[in-house]
Design a protein around this motif. Structure first.
Motif, short mmCIF file in Angstrom:
data_model
loop_
_atom_site.label_atom_id
_atom_site.label_comp_id
_atom_site.label_asym_id
_atom_site.label_seq_id
_atom_site.Cartn_x
_atom_site.Cartn_y
_atom_site.Cartn_z
N LEU A 465 4.83 -6.47 -8.01
CA LEU A 465 4.63 -5.04 -7.70
C LEU A 465 3.63 -4.90 -6.55
CD1 LEU A 465 4.97 -2.03 -8.22
CD2 LEU A 465 3.37 -2.20 -10.13
N TYR A 466 4.09 -4.24 -5.49
CA TYR A 466 3.28 -4.09 -4.28
C TYR A 466 3.09 -2.60 -4.00
CZ TYR A 466 4.76 -8.92 -3.81
OH TYR A 466 4.98 -10.25 -4.06
N LEU A 467 2.07 -2.29 -3.18
CA LEU A 467 1.77 -0.89 -2.87
C LEU A 467 1.87 -0.64 -1.36
CD1 LEU A 467 -1.50 -0.51 -5.00
CD2 LEU A 467 0.85 0.11 -5.66
N ALA A 468 2.38 0.54 -1.02
CA ALA A 468 2.39 0.98 0.38
C ALA A 468 2.11 2.46 0.40
CB ALA A 468 3.75 0.69 1.02
N GLY A 469 1.39 2.94 1.42
CA GLY A 469 1.18 4.38 1.54
C GLY A 469 -0.26 4.72 1.89
N GLY A 470 -0.47 6.00 2.08
CA GLY A 470 -1.77 6.49 2.54
C GLY A 470 -2.89 6.32 1.53
N SER A 471 -2.56 6.04 0.27
CA SER A 471 -3.65 5.88 -0.70
C SER A 471 -4.13 4.43 -0.76
CB SER A 471 -3.21 6.37 -2.10
OG SER A 471 -2.18 5.56 -2.61
N VAL A 472 -3.50 3.53 -0.01
CA VAL A 472 -3.97 2.14 0.00
C VAL A 472 -4.37 1.75 1.44
CG1 VAL A 472 -2.59 1.51 -2.01
CG2 VAL A 472 -1.63 1.13 0.25
N HIS A 473 -4.91 0.56 1.58
CA HIS A 473 -5.37 0.08 2.88
C HIS A 473 -4.22 0.05 3.91
CE1 HIS A 473 -7.57 -2.27 5.79
NE2 HIS A 473 -6.54 -3.09 5.87
N PRO A 474 -4.34 0.40 5.19
CA PRO A 474 -5.61 0.76 5.83
C PRO A 474 -5.99 2.23 5.69
CG PRO A 474 -3.92 0.51 7.51
CD PRO A 474 -3.27 0.17 6.19
N GLY A 475 -5.22 3.04 4.95
CA GLY A 475 -5.65 4.40 4.70
C GLY A 475 -4.63 5.44 5.12
N PRO A 476 -5.05 6.72 5.10
CA PRO A 476 -4.10 7.80 5.36
C PRO A 476 -3.83 8.05 6.83
CG PRO A 476 -6.26 8.70 4.90
CD PRO A 476 -6.39 7.20 4.79
N GLY A 477 -2.86 8.92 7.06
CA GLY A 477 -2.40 9.20 8.42
C GLY A 477 -1.06 8.49 8.58
N VAL A 478 -0.17 9.10 9.34
CA VAL A 478 1.19 8.55 9.47
C VAL A 478 1.18 7.11 10.00
CG1 VAL A 478 3.39 8.86 10.68
CG2 VAL A 478 2.26 10.81 9.59
N PRO A 479 0.47 6.82 11.10
CA PRO A 479 0.52 5.42 11.57
C PRO A 479 -0.11 4.44 10.60
CG PRO A 479 -0.88 6.77 13.02
CD PRO A 479 -0.27 7.69 12.02
N MET A 480 -1.20 4.86 9.96
CA MET A 480 -1.88 3.95 9.01
C MET A 480 -0.98 3.68 7.81
SD MET A 480 -4.80 3.20 10.24
CE MET A 480 -6.18 3.77 11.18
N ALA A 481 -0.36 4.75 7.28
CA ALA A 481 0.53 4.55 6.13
C ALA A 481 1.71 3.68 6.55
CB ALA A 481 0.99 5.91 5.59
N ALA A 482 2.16 3.85 7.79
CA ALA A 482 3.25 2.98 8.30
C ALA A 482 2.78 1.53 8.30
CB ALA A 482 3.66 3.42 9.70
N MET A 483 1.54 1.32 8.73
CA MET A 483 1.01 -0.06 8.74
C MET A 483 0.91 -0.61 7.32
SD MET A 483 -1.92 0.31 11.62
CE MET A 483 -2.27 -1.33 12.15
N SER A 484 0.61 0.25 6.37
CA SER A 484 0.53 -0.24 4.98
C SER A 484 1.92 -0.70 4.53
CB SER A 484 -0.01 0.85 4.05
OG SER A 484 1.01 1.76 3.73
N GLY A 485 2.97 -0.04 5.03
CA GLY A 485 4.33 -0.47 4.71
C GLY A 485 4.61 -1.85 5.30
#
Ligand SMILES: Cc1cc2nc3c(=O)[nH]c(=O)nc-3n(C[C@H](O)[C@H](O)[C@H](O)COP(=O)(O)OP(=O)(O)OC[C@H]3O[C@@H](n4cnc5c(N)ncnc54)[C@H](O)[C@@H]3O)c2cc1C
Length: 514
Positions: A465-485
């Motif tokens: 089970l993995y996490l992606a999105g603005g609530s995990v690293h590197p944080g919120p904002g569209v590009p950051m959440a994209a990076m989390s993906g």
């Protein structure tokens, strides 16, 4: 490996930008990907409800860090410029204060400097130039060791920063908050207020955010683009690219439970009762939903729910389709009140809607060479507290609405709202849309120096089970959440790679390395 990759079934839960990017990258690598999204369309917060016949971007509106998406599209064999029409905005934002005072920030720093010189004098313009040097240095120091890192820790970051990076952070002042750090740059309170507002892009108060958060300013100074079709078009484009790579995207599918076997992910069960086998699962909702048990007991231990005191900002928004007059709207407009501290005191200390809110207005059809439309598509937004134990009452929200629109009227902006052409969204509505979030739109607030290290990375305590999105690293904002993906996809691939290597060793040497 290619054959076994096709056999690996991944379920992505949520079509926010983090989920879409993870689905795209894994499908492009040949994995069997199914994405299940509760809403009827992709995008999550990048939503675009129809108001009075007009599709209005009612989540993120400021598109930055174009390079993040260039890399994501390239990694899937596509070219961002062929898939989406992005236009650089010459004016980053128009800022207005009482008494008709206005300041535009420009994509061209020399124009910003001239505008600040006219607005606040040449000495303040010179301070702006010094400030730009410091934000550039802070951004450059942190991009590698923090933003791009899988899961930064204080120790790993200190090592990665090197002497030069450490010196850049030391220059901010020990444990300094953003507001204090800005006070060392600007003597004009309006400029301090303008640059402090960037803390809210991470859902935080400038009085509690570490000075390092000034790196958000750099993100915007590096350029803001408008997206033809609105931000929601980005979500549609990512969804279509993922589909082209073979991902199976299904909407109107809420996942009610993640099933595990021997402690490892095995399947997901939708609210309609369908069971879909999953060797790996990427969860793109707010990670607090897991700890709250909203995805079942087996997933509860994957991530602890966020303590209410740590929640980031929520918002009250109005999506309006109406004729406007009396104020020369740019695409991004900010209307300030004189007492900025009071706004954050109301939200974070008194847990109530601000009596003197700063009002952000996105006029989706303005900016660049665009002529003023007959009716504007507007997103009006004020910061708000996340849901506490007591939901906000209609009376409180009505009062906030009246403070908001009277501020706009004081600035001369008149817009004729009717129940038909105006859609209001409250923290309670955001909680409904994004379960587990309590309406907090940016996960954990970045408050205090250690908060940056407190976010979960992609990996959880539940294998598979993995996490992606603005609530995990590197944080919120569209590009950051994209990076989390991207990070979630990379973490999953690294795990597959290591297990396939250990299997190969087991087969050739007869002994497992695990
Ligand atoms: C009003 C507003 C303004 C903003 N302004 C900006 C801005 O200007 N610029 C910027 O860069 N960022 C901005 N942001 C922040 C940005 O929108 C978010 O950080 C980012 O879009 C979050 O993406 P995400 O990957 O976390 O997914 P989300 O957008 O949070 O989407 C998660 C998705 O998961 C789905 N989901 C959750 N649980 C389940 C389940 N059990 N089953 C199925 N589906 C599920 C949800 O329906 C949702 O679609 C703004 C946000 C808001 C709300």
């Amino acid at each position: 490996m290619a054959e076994s990759l096709r056999e690996h079934r991944v379920v992505v839960i949520g079509a926010g930008v983090g989920g879409l990017v993870a689905a795209l990258q894994l499908a492009a690598r040949g994995l069997s990907v199914t994405l299940l999204e509760a809403a009827a369309t992709p995008g999550g917060k990048m939503r675009q409800p129809l108001v009075d016949g007009a599709a209005i971007d009612s989540g993120p509106t400021v598109f930055t860090m174009r390079w993040v998406f260039e890399q994501i599209y390239a990694s899937a064999g596509a070219n961002l410029a062929d898939e989406l029409t992005l236009s650089p905005l010459p004016v980053l934002a128009r800022h207005a204060w009482d008494g008709g005072e206005r300041l535009d920030l420009y994509a061209d720093p020399a124009r910003s400097r001239e505008a600040i010189a006219r607005f606040a004098g040449p000495a303040e313009a010179a301070r702006f130039v010094q400030f730009c040097k410091q934000v550039r240095a802070v951004y450059d120091a942190l991009e590698g060791p923090f933003i791009r890192s899988q899961v930064p820790t204080l120790a790993s970051m200190s090592g990665d920063l090197g002497l030069k990076g450490l010196a850049v952070l030391a220059a901010l002042g020990p444990m300094s908050n953003l507001w204090d750090a800005l006070g060392r740059h600007f003597q004009d309170e309006r400029l301090r207020q303008l640059f402090a507002r960037y803390a809210t892009y991470c859902g935080s108060s400038p009085w509690e955010a570490p000075a390092t958060l000034m790196l958000v300013t750099q993100v915007e100074l590096d350029g803001v683009w408008s997206v033809a079709g609105g931000m929601h078009a980005l979500a549609r484009s990512l969804a279509s690219l993922a589909t082209r790579h073979g991902a199976h995207l299904r909407y109107g599918q809420r996942v009610a439970r993640i099933e595990t076997e021997g402690g490892r992910t095995r399947a997901v069960i939708t609210a309609a009762g369908e069971r879909i086998e999953a060797d790996s699962v990427i969860f793109n909702g707010d990670m607090s939903a897991l700890g709250q048990g909203l995805l079942g007991e087996n997933a509860r231990r994957a991530a602890a729910p966020l303590a209410p005191a740590k929640r980031s900002l929520s918002a009250v928004t109005w999506s309006v389709h109406a004729p406007t007059s009396g104020f020369p709207l740019e695409r991004h407009n900010v209307f300030f009140q004189p007492d900025y501290a009071r706004e954050f005191g109301d939200i974070f200390a008194r847990h109530r809607l601000p009596r003197t809110p700063t009002v952000y207005v996105c006029a989706q059809d303005r900016g660049g060479a665009a002529a003023a439309p007959e009716r504007d598509r507007l997103l009006v937004l004020v910061n708000a507290p996340a849901q506490g134990s007591q939901p906000l009452t209609e009376t409180e929200i009505d009062a906030c609405e009246s403070h908001t629109f009277s501020l706009l009227a004081r600035h001369g902006l008149s817009l004729s709202r009717t129940p038909q052409n105006c859609l209001r969204t409250t923290p309670g509505d955001f909680q409904q849309l994004f379960p587990g979030s309590a309406g907090a739109l940016y996960g954990m607030a970045t408050h205090g120096w250690m908060s940056a290290f407190a976010r979960n990375g992609a990996r959880t305590r539940v294998p598979g089970l993995y996490l992606a999105g603005g609530s995990v690293h590197p944080g919120p904002g569209v590009p950051m959440a994209a990076m989390s993906g991207q990070l979630a996809a990379a973490t999953l691939m690294a795990h597959l790679d290591s297990t396939s290597k250990s299997r190969r060793v087991a087969i050739s040497g007869g002994m497992s390395m695990r």
